[in-house]
Design an enzyme around this catalytic site. Structure first.
Site, PDB file in Angstrom:
ATOM      1  N   ASP A 117      47.767  66.064  28.343  1.00 57.89           N
ATOM      2  CA  ASP A 117      47.680  64.775  27.259  1.00 57.89           C
ATOM      3  C   ASP A 117      49.055  65.722  27.316  1.00 57.89           C
ATOM      4  O   ASP A 117      49.466  66.468  27.591  1.00 57.89           O
ATOM      5  CB  ASP A 117      47.697  64.524  25.520  1.00 57.89           C
ATOM      6  CG  ASP A 117      46.394  64.330  24.942  1.00 57.89           C
ATOM      7  OD1 ASP A 117      46.182  63.201  25.995  1.00 57.89           O
ATOM      8  OD2 ASP A 117      46.402  64.491  24.138  1.00 57.89           O
ATOM      9  N   ASP A 136      45.040  56.899  27.204  1.00 53.78           N
ATOM     10  CA  ASP A 136      45.401  56.371  25.495  1.00 53.78           C
ATOM     11  C   ASP A 136      45.708  55.053  25.173  1.00 53.78           C
ATOM     12  O   ASP A 136      45.780  54.232  24.848  1.00 53.78           O
ATOM     13  CB  ASP A 136      46.076  57.916  24.849  1.00 53.78           C
ATOM     14  CG  ASP A 136      45.094  59.145  24.998  1.00 53.78           C
ATOM     15  OD1 ASP A 136      44.049  59.339  25.227  1.00 53.78           O
ATOM     16  OD2 ASP A 136      46.070  59.996  24.510  1.00 53.78           O
TER      17      ASP A 136
END
Length: 169
Positions: A117, A136
């Protein structure tokens, strides 16, 4: 089905390229933080071993494989469901985005053992501690698109006018 494939491929490729460029080429994994348009958009290195917001991220190898299996099962389920429906182009694209994003995160788990991330967004004096990735965004957009663009495709029955009542009754 072609639109599902191409949307999924584009989502997968966009996520993997963005992670490679930001995390490896820009060396975010080493420097840990890059302010892009502070405070709105920042790059912050993160390793997500769980699901959204790191939930269920105990870091065990078993949870890693469970999450990989769950993501793959969801992808197969969405693909089977979409193939049995008559869906609009936008619904098919939404299904592809969801599948492509989920598979991109699966590849991360297979390669690294966790999901990379790097996106962090804060605004209005709120310091958001969470990070996410492009996959995401595609998963979220795909799920919303499936909710919005699918549904009852039957047209509502036309209302029939009431028969005129006979006088005197």
């Amino acid at each position: 089905m072609r639109s599902i494939f191409w949307a999924g491929f584009a989502a997968f490729l966009a996520d993997q390229l963005s992670k490679y460029l930001v995390v490896h080429t820009m060396e975010l994994s080493r420097i840990r933080s890059i302010d892009v348009l502070p405070p709105l958009i920042n790059f912050r290195y993160g390793e997500n071993r769980g699901i959204n917001f790191g939930l269920f991220g105990d870091g065990s190898d078993a949870s890693r494989w469970i999450l990989i299996g769950l993501a793959c099962a969801i992808c197969v389920g969405v693909l089977i469901w979409a193939s049995r429906q008559t869906m609009s182009l936008w619904a098919n694209i939404s299904a592809g985005l969801l599948i492509g994003g989920a598979l991109a995160n699966v590849v991360d788990r297979l390669i690294y053992g966790y999901v990379l991330d790097f996106l962090n967004m804060s605004c209005c004096s709120i310091n958001n501690p969470f990070v996410f990735n492009i996959a995401d965004v595609f998963i979220f957009a795909g799920a919303l698109g499936l909710i919005y663009f699918t549904g009852d495709t039957k047209k509502p029955a036309k209302a029939t006018p009431k028969k005129a009542q006979k006088k005197g009754q």
